[in-house]
Design an enzyme around this catalytic site. Structure first.
Site, PDB file in Angstrom:
ATOM      1  CG  ASP A  13     -16.251   2.456  -4.147  1.00  0.00           C
ATOM      2  OD1 ASP A  13     -15.248   3.121  -4.435  1.00  0.00           O
ATOM      3  OD2 ASP A  13     -16.979   2.685  -3.164  1.00  0.00           O
ATOM      4  CE  LYS A  16     -16.141   5.424 -11.088  1.00  0.00           C
ATOM      5  NZ  LYS A  16     -16.668   4.740  -9.911  1.00  0.00           N
ATOM      6  N   GLY A  40     -11.142   6.811  -5.975  1.00  0.00           N
ATOM      7  CA  GLY A  40     -10.002   5.904  -5.915  1.00  0.00           C
ATOM      8  C   GLY A  40     -10.209   4.782  -6.893  1.00  0.00           C
ATOM      9  CG  HIS A  41     -10.242   4.783 -10.774  1.00  0.00           C
ATOM     10  ND1 HIS A  41     -11.553   4.506 -10.514  1.00  0.00           N
ATOM     11  CD2 HIS A  41     -10.245   5.798 -11.651  1.00  0.00           C
ATOM     12  CE1 HIS A  41     -12.309   5.342 -11.204  1.00  0.00           C
ATOM     13  NE2 HIS A  41     -11.541   6.134 -11.893  1.00  0.00           N
ATOM     14  CD  GLN A 223     -16.580  11.120  -6.586  1.00  0.00           C
ATOM     15  OE1 GLN A 223     -16.764  11.890  -7.495  1.00  0.00           O
ATOM     16  NE2 GLN A 223     -15.470  11.133  -5.873  1.00  0.00           N
ATOM     17  CB  THR A 238     -19.837  13.306  -4.475  1.00  0.00           C
ATOM     18  OG1 THR A 238     -18.498  13.762  -4.323  1.00  0.00           O
ATOM     19  CG2 THR A 238     -20.291  13.480  -5.908  1.00  0.00           C
TER      20      THR A 238
HETATM   21  P1  GDP Z   1     -13.630   2.069  -8.956  1.00  0.00           P
HETATM   22  O1  GDP Z   1     -13.347   3.270  -8.127  1.00  0.00           O
HETATM   23  O2  GDP Z   1     -14.991   2.124  -9.558  1.00  0.00           O
HETATM   24  O3  GDP Z   1     -12.551   1.800  -9.957  1.00  0.00           O
HETATM   25  O4  GDP Z   1     -13.660   0.821  -8.016  1.00  0.00           O
HETATM   26  P2  GDP Z   1     -12.516   0.321  -7.004  1.00  0.00           P
HETATM   27  O5  GDP Z   1     -11.221   0.295  -7.718  1.00  0.00           O
HETATM   28  O6  GDP Z   1     -12.604   1.029  -5.735  1.00  0.00           O
HETATM   29  O7  GDP Z   1     -13.045  -1.129  -6.719  1.00  0.00           O
HETATM   30  C1  GDP Z   1     -12.919  -2.109  -7.575  1.00  0.00           C
HETATM   31  C2  GDP Z   1     -12.156  -3.221  -6.893  1.00  0.00           C
HETATM   32  O8  GDP Z   1     -12.604  -4.432  -7.398  1.00  0.00           O
HETATM   33  C3  GDP Z   1     -10.674  -3.198  -7.187  1.00  0.00           C
HETATM   34  O9  GDP Z   1      -9.982  -3.772  -6.105  1.00  0.00           O
HETATM   35  C4  GDP Z   1     -10.556  -4.080  -8.419  1.00  0.00           C
HETATM   36  O10 GDP Z   1      -9.286  -4.671  -8.570  1.00  0.00           O
HETATM   37  C5  GDP Z   1     -11.606  -5.113  -8.124  1.00  0.00           C
HETATM   38  N1  GDP Z   1     -12.293  -5.652  -9.290  1.00  0.00           N
HETATM   39  C6  GDP Z   1     -12.661  -4.995 -10.420  1.00  0.00           C
HETATM   40  N2  GDP Z   1     -13.330  -5.831 -11.246  1.00  0.00           N
HETATM   41  C7  GDP Z   1     -13.390  -7.031 -10.611  1.00  0.00           C
HETATM   42  C8  GDP Z   1     -13.991  -8.296 -10.938  1.00  0.00           C
HETATM   43  O11 GDP Z   1     -14.608  -8.471 -11.978  1.00  0.00           O
HETATM   44  N3  GDP Z   1     -13.866  -9.277 -10.026  1.00  0.00           N
HETATM   45  C9  GDP Z   1     -13.226  -9.119  -8.847  1.00  0.00           C
HETATM   46  N4  GDP Z   1     -13.171 -10.153  -8.011  1.00  0.00           N
HETATM   47  N5  GDP Z   1     -12.646  -7.958  -8.500  1.00  0.00           N
HETATM   48  C10 GDP Z   1     -12.738  -6.923  -9.367  1.00  0.00           C
END
Ligand code: GDP
Length: 436
Positions: A13, A16, A40-41, A223, A238
């Site tokens: 999370d 990515k 989940g992205h 992950q 995982t």
């Molecule tokens: P991933 O699985 O590594 O892609 O992470 P997630 O998508 O689960 O979590 C990232 C969350 O943080 C998402 O809701 C993004 O829109 C948000 N996000 C990503 N980069 C930033 C940032 O620089 N600032 C803020 N405030 N939110 C961010």
């Protein structure tokens, strides 16, 4: 032009999805190499919002070809649902997505077993997403799994799924009160798998062709490093290998295919599920970071545990992955804080340690040694120019670079694609010579 692996450097999370999405235009092929739809992205651009679980984020870029490698486990119903949802949002998927016939299917019985086990474990639960990913990898290792390539022989697919489902049912029934999948549910999974048949093809061969033609490949990790089956905080991990070094071999490519490794690291730390987390904040400050950072799971909606940046863990991630550069995300979430500590070592039994332990029982006994950094207390939201960051925010990034020994080449200052500082320095400028 380079083949680059993007990995999460913490417990997942890290953001990515956004980083991968931002870099996609520089790559012709984007391949997922591990995990399943437990990842989940979230990708946002303009006013649109896409949740991706199995399909590589490259799908949002019409020029990218997307691949799902042999090391991924595929829930056919979930994949079909994702394809349908994306197509409903105007994204073309069929014809651009190739799924390895070697990828194993996640069957309804795997999901039921995952849920039944977590319910039985009670307080000892691992914190799985209940999507059947772990049990599907177990079937793969036990050589009782069903590979998606069987969609080319529907009768054999049905027989193999029936046999695997019978075997899984025996395991599910050991858990009192657990629900066993119905024949209709199993048939629906088979039907979903069969509908994916036109997208099944040799991923290794396709990628080898890309390498031969000099077309750049992005390996999109799911992950995070500390969830790696071998090197993570076992057993709170995982079920697949997460590290960058596994990306090429798991896709049937030689290890030398990889030219570079970019790790995505959050400016603080989060963790979903159980297991030790030395820098965790269980107080109001932790809650403030959770709210400000919207730290709730994309896949499950679960609140994430939050804490300070852990440089001991991150240094281990640099070593295990061979990280060449860092994308630092969510810097803006720390904007209001007067002080931002970084854990630079752990204290245990009167001694100070600087290496991440191999045993979670040891990790649970370690308390962080913090280096306090002054907060910048001004908004960084949406800043795109490094020089315009507040001086103290730059100092924070520079300190992380020194602690990790690698440059921070991207800084994310908001959830949108546009809200990013791209530093045109090595190795990013070498991997991607053209402007993004
Ligand atoms: P991933 O699985 O590594 O892609 O992470 P997630 O998508 O689960 O979590 C990232 C969350 O943080 C998402 O809701 C993004 O829109 C948000 N996000 C990503 N980069 C930033 C940032 O620089 N600032 C803020 N405030 N939110 C961010």
């Amino acid at each position: 032009m380079a083949n680059v692996v993007i990995v999460g450097g913490q417990w997942g999370d890290e953001g990515k999805g956004k980083v991968v999405d931002l870099l996609c235009p520089a790559f012709q092929h984007v391949v997922r190499f591990n995990g399943g739809n437990n990842a989940g992205h979230t990708v946002r651009f303009a006013d649109r919002h896409f949740a991706l679980h199995l399909i590589p984020s490259g799908i949002l870029h019409p020029a990218c070809r997307c691949l799902i490698g042999p090391g991924v486990v595929v829930d056919p119903t979930a994949l079909l649902g994702e394809i349908t949802a994306l197509e409903g949002q105007g994204v073309s998927v069929r014809g651009r997505l190739l799924v390895s016939p070697r990828a194993h299917l996640v069957l309804p019985g795997h999901r039921a077993l995952d849920v039944a086990r977590e319910a039985t474990r009670g307080a000892g639960r691992i914190g799985t997403t209940g999507r059947g990913i772990g049990p599907a990898y177990e079937s793969r290792a036990a050589r009782t799994g069903v590979r998606i390539g069987l969609v080319r022989r529907p009768q054999r697919l049905r027989e193999a799924v029936a046999e695997a489902s019978r075997e899984l049912e025996l395991s599910i029934r050991r858990h009192e009160g657990a629900a066993v999948p119905t024949a209709d549910e199993i048939e629906a999974a088979v039907a979903a798998a069969l509908s994916l048949a036109p997208m099944v093809g040799d991923v290794s061969l396709a990628l080898a062709g890309a390498v031969g033609r000099g077309e750049p490949i992005m390996f999109e990790g799911a992950q995070g490093t500390l969830l790696d089956l071998d090197h993570g905080t076992y057993p709170f991990v995982t079920s697949s290998s997460v590290l960058a070094g596994s990306a090429a071999p798991s896709c049937g490519l030689p290890a030398r295919t990889i030219d570079g490794v970019l790790a995505v690291l959050k400016a603080y730390t989060t963790r979903v599920g159980a297991g030790p987390f030395p820098t965790e904040l269980t107080d109001a400050l932790g809650e403030q970071i959770r709210r400000r950072g919207n730290e709730f799971g994309t896949t499950t909606g679960r609140p994430r545990r939050t804490g300070w940046f852990d440089a001991v863990a991150a240094r281990a991630a640099v070593r295990w992955n061979g990280i060449d550069a860092v994308a630092l995300t969510k810097l803006d979430v720390l904007d209001d804080l007067p002080e931002i500590p970084i854990a630079t070592a752990y204290q245990t039994g009167g001694a100070e340690v600087t290496e991440f332990p191999d045993d979670v029982a040891d990790l649970a006994e370690m308390t962080p040694v913090y280096e306090p950094m002054p907060g910048w207390r001004t908004s960084t939201v949406g800043i795109t120019d490094y020089e315009r960051l507040p001086e103290l925010a730059r100092r924070y990034a520079t300190r992380l670079e020194a602690l990790l020994g690698v440059p921070v080449v991207l800084i994310s200052t908001g959830p949108r694609r546009e809200e990013t500082i791209v530093r045109r320095i090595a190795p990013l400028a070498r991997w991607i010579p053209q402007p993004l």
